[in-house]
Design a protein around this motif. Structure first.
Motif, short mmCIF file in Angstrom:
data_model
loop_
_atom_site.label_atom_id
_atom_site.label_comp_id
_atom_site.label_asym_id
_atom_site.label_seq_id
_atom_site.Cartn_x
_atom_site.Cartn_y
_atom_site.Cartn_z
N THR A 1 0.83 -1.21 0.00
CA THR A 1 0.00 0.00 0.00
C THR A 1 0.87 1.26 0.00
O THR A 1 2.04 1.22 0.41
CB THR A 1 -0.92 0.04 1.23
N GLN A 2 0.28 2.35 -0.42
CA GLN A 2 0.99 3.63 -0.39
C GLN A 2 1.35 3.99 1.05
O GLN A 2 2.43 4.53 1.30
CB GLN A 2 0.15 4.74 -1.04
N GLU A 3 0.48 3.69 1.99
CA GLU A 3 0.75 3.99 3.40
C GLU A 3 1.99 3.25 3.90
O GLU A 3 2.83 3.85 4.60
CB GLU A 3 -0.47 3.64 4.28
N ILE B 1 5.88 3.43 -7.17
CA ILE B 1 6.40 2.07 -7.00
C ILE B 1 7.11 2.00 -5.65
O ILE B 1 7.58 3.01 -5.12
CB ILE B 1 7.38 1.67 -8.13
N ALA B 2 7.17 0.81 -5.11
CA ALA B 2 7.87 0.60 -3.84
C ALA B 2 9.37 0.68 -4.05
O ALA B 2 9.88 0.35 -5.12
CB ALA B 2 7.50 -0.75 -3.25
N SER C 1 10.98 -3.77 -0.62
CA SER C 1 10.70 -5.15 -1.00
C SER C 1 11.65 -6.11 -0.29
O SER C 1 11.24 -7.14 0.24
CB SER C 1 10.83 -5.32 -2.52
N LEU C 2 12.92 -5.76 -0.28
CA LEU C 2 13.93 -6.60 0.37
C LEU C 2 13.67 -6.69 1.87
O LEU C 2 13.84 -7.76 2.47
CB LEU C 2 15.33 -6.07 0.10
N PRO D 1 4.67 -1.89 -8.41
CA PRO D 1 3.68 -0.82 -8.33
C PRO D 1 2.87 -0.89 -7.03
O PRO D 1 2.54 -1.97 -6.54
CB PRO D 1 2.76 -1.07 -9.53
N ILE D 2 2.57 0.28 -6.49
CA ILE D 2 1.73 0.35 -5.30
C ILE D 2 0.36 -0.24 -5.66
O ILE D 2 -0.16 -0.04 -6.75
CB ILE D 2 1.56 1.82 -4.84
#
Length: 158
Positions: free
Chosen positions: A33-35, A66-67, A72-73, A107-108
């Motif tokens: 999520t964007q949050e 995008i994150a 992600s890691l 992508p978010i």
């Protein structure tokens, strides 16, 4: 693996060796999520617009925020613990990574999950080093968003 069951919980060095060559997963889906990305940006002071400025990112070739690759890691320990837990050993820690790649953007609004391949379980002073390949896949994509070779050190029971 049935992701509603408990993760594999090896307890001995022998248990770890028997896992070499096996794949676990996938995990349950995790929503990006964007949050969550904004909180990561705040925690790391990495407020690059492609991660946090929804309006500017919407006009970019990626079509939206995008994150961070490191976001992600950073989910690696959480997601991998859903598949393989070292809690039956006296102590375990994230020892680092040998290789990390971010083959595709995240992508978010996407959902991700992880698979773990156990590559090695080697004796080291004081315990065992477990090498795994963590593959984070995005729902609907044929390319992973993270492929990381992770190192975990566990203290073997006496």
């Amino acid at each position: 693996m049935d992701t509603t069951s408990l993760p594999v919980r090896p307890a001995t060095a022998f248990d770890l060796v028997t896992l070499v060559g096996k794949e676990f997963g996938p995990t349950e889906w995790y929503e990006v999520t964007q949050e969550r990305v904004n909180a990561f940006a705040d925690a790391t002071s990495d407020h690059q617009w492609i991660h946090v400025d929804e309006e500017k990112a919407a006009a970019s070739p990626l079509g939206g925020t995008i994150a961070h690759g490191l976001f992600s890691l950073s989910l690696g320990p959480y997601l991998s613990s859903r598949l393989l837990a070292f809690d039956r050993f006296p102590h375990g820690l994230n020892y680092g990574y040998n290789k990390i790649r971010f083959p595709a953007p995240l992508p978010i609004g996407s959902r991700i999950r992880m698979r773990v391949n156990v590559v090695a379980a080697d004796e080291v002073p004081g315990g065992i080093q477990v090498t795994t390949t963590q593959i984070v896949e995005r729902e609907g994509s044929d390319r992973p968003v993270v492929v990381a070779e992770s190192l975990t050190r566990v203290v073997a029971a006496s």
